[in-house]
Enzyme design. Sequence first.
Site, PDB file in Angstrom:
ATOM      1  CG  ASP A 165      89.113 -71.675 -63.239  1.00 48.96           C
ATOM      2  OD1 ASP A 165      88.360 -71.981 -62.296  1.00 48.96           O
ATOM      3  OD2 ASP A 165      89.968 -72.447 -63.700  1.00 48.96           O
ATOM      4  CG  ASP A 185      82.368 -67.671 -49.261  1.00 50.86           C
ATOM      5  OD1 ASP A 185      81.291 -67.108 -49.031  1.00 50.86           O
ATOM      6  OD2 ASP A 185      82.557 -68.884 -49.035  1.00 50.86           O
ATOM      7  CG  ASP A 199      85.311 -82.266 -55.301  1.00 47.65           C
ATOM      8  OD1 ASP A 199      85.856 -82.881 -54.367  1.00 47.65           O
ATOM      9  OD2 ASP A 199      85.957 -81.575 -56.117  1.00 47.65           O
ATOM     10  CG  ASP A 214      85.498 -74.482 -59.196  1.00 46.07           C
ATOM     11  OD1 ASP A 214      84.495 -74.490 -58.461  1.00 46.07           O
ATOM     12  OD2 ASP A 214      86.449 -75.283 -59.070  1.00 46.07           O
TER      13      ASP A 214
END
Length: 549
Positions: A197, A136, A289, A195
Site C-alpha cells: 500500500d 505470496d 524488520d 509494502d
Amino acid sequence: MADTTTQILIPETFQRGTYEFAGQIGLTWELIKAPLIVPLLTVGVYVSLAMSLMLFFERVYMGVVIVLVKLFWKKPEQRYKYEPIQDDLELGSSNFPPVLIQIPMFNEREVYKVSIGAACGLSWPSDRLVIQVLDDSTDPTIKQMVELECQRWASKGINIRYQIRETRGGYKAGALKEGLKRSYVKHCEYVAIFDADFRPEPDYLRRAIPFLVHNPDIALVQARWRFVNADECLLTRMQEMSLDYHFTVEQEVGSATHAFFGFNGTAGVWRIAAINEAGGWKDRTTVEDMDLAVRASLRGWKFLYLGDLQVKSELPSTFNAFRFQQHRWSCGPANLFRKMAMEIIKTKKVTVWKKFYTIYSFFFVRKIIAHMVTFFFYCVVLPLTILVPEVYVPIWGAVYIPSIITILNSVGTPRSIHLLFYWILFENVMSLHRTKATLIGLLETARSNEWVVTEKLGDIVKNKAAEAAKNKAADANKTKSASKLFKRPRFKFGNRLHLLELGFGVFLFICGCYDFVHGKNNYFVYLFLQTITFLICGFGYVGTIIPSS
C-alpha cells in the site's frame, strides 16, 4: 397486600438463604480485604507509579532532545556527506548505482496496481533498477491479476520481475530473503522495500541513495509515512496521532542521537552488504524488520531517518484489521527482546550508552512498560482502589503525570489536538490488547508467531465517492446501485463482538457506579467515559465514526 404477594412469589426460606449468602460474601470480603487485598493493591499502586515515572522521564527526555534537534542540530545533508547524483551525458547511467525494489504482497487485490505503478514511476535509470514483486498470494485470481500487471509494465521496458514461492515459509521475511537470492539481483548494491500500500514519489531514490553512496557506514535510510486515508474515520485519526509521534519524535531522536532506530519494515533503503553482514532476514519473530535493524546496529552500522522524505501509505480502517496489526506490533518486539537481551548486553562493537538506550529506552520502556502501565494502572488498579478506599493513589500519579505524558504525545499531530481526549480513551482500550500481546511475546506462547496480513482497501472509498457523484448527474437509480457496488463488505454482528473489551466495560461501569455513590475523588466521570469507549470497541463500531475536522 404487597407483603403477602411477596411472600407468595418468593418463599421465606429462599429469601433467608439469599440474605445469608450475601452476608457470607460480605463477611469473606471483610476477612480477606485487610490482610490480602489491601497489601496486594498497594503493591500494584507502587508498581504502577514506578512505571508511570519511567514513562514520564522517557517522554520528557524525548521532548527535550527533539526540541534541541529542531533548534540546533544540523540537517542530515549537513551532518553527513551528501551530493546529489547528477545525470551525465558522457557517463550515461553508470553514474547511478544499481538498486533493487522489493514489493512483498499477499492477496493485495485493492492496492497492487498503485504500488507497482509507483515503483515503476521512480526517477531512476531503467537499466540500473530491478523491481521485484514478491507475491505470496493464495488466491489464484489475484495472483493472475498481479502477474498481468507486471507483464504490462515489462512491455513498456521496465525491468520488473514477478516472483512466487511454493510455500509462505517465513512470511514476509521469507519472501524478502528468497528475493535476494535471485541471480539477477546479485549486482544490486541497495534494496528499497515498499509494502503493497506504499506509494513513493518519483524522486524517492534520488533523495535517499546519495546518503548511502557517500557514507559507507550507513546501512539504512528510512523515510516517513504519510497516510492517504487519515480522515476516513475516527479510528484512522487515532492511529495517525500515535504514529505521528513515533515518526516525529522517536525516530528523529534515535537517528540524531544514536544513529539507531527500529526499521519500519517499509519505505526504507538498505545497503545489501549490511543485511548480509547482520545475518540476513530471519523469521523468528513477527517483527523481522526490527530484528534486522537491531542485529545490524550491534555490528556498528548506522541508520539515518529523513523526516522530510515522505511516502504515502494506508492505515487500517476496520477495527479487526487494526487489532491484528497491533497484536503483531506489540507481541513481536516483546518476543524479540526476550531473544536478544543477552546478545545486546554481551556485544562489544557498540558503546555501553547505546546498549543502555537499546535495552532500556527502545525495548523496555517503549515496547513493554508503555503498554502495561496504561492498562494495569488506568483500567485495573485505579478502578479497584475505588472499591478498596483504604488504598491511596496520589493525585500526581493519577492526574498530573499522565496529563503531561499525554500532552507530550500530542506534539506529532497538532491538527488533531481537539481529539486528544478521545485518543486517550481509545489508547486505554487498545492497551488491553497490546498488554495481552506483549505478555504473549514475553512468554512465547502459542500466538507469539501469529501473522495476519493487515487488510487494505486502497482507493475503494475514493472510488465509491467519485462513482456516486458521476452517476448522480446521470441517473439517481444508478447512483444507488453504484454505491452498493463499492460498499465495504458487511460483517456479521457476531464477528464484531470482542468479549474482553465488553467485559472490562462492565467492570469499569460497576466501579463508576460505586464511585458515584460512595467515592470521594469523582473518578466516575472518567470511568463512565472509559466504559462507553470499551463498549464501542467491544461491539466493533469504532471504525464507523467519522471525526469532525
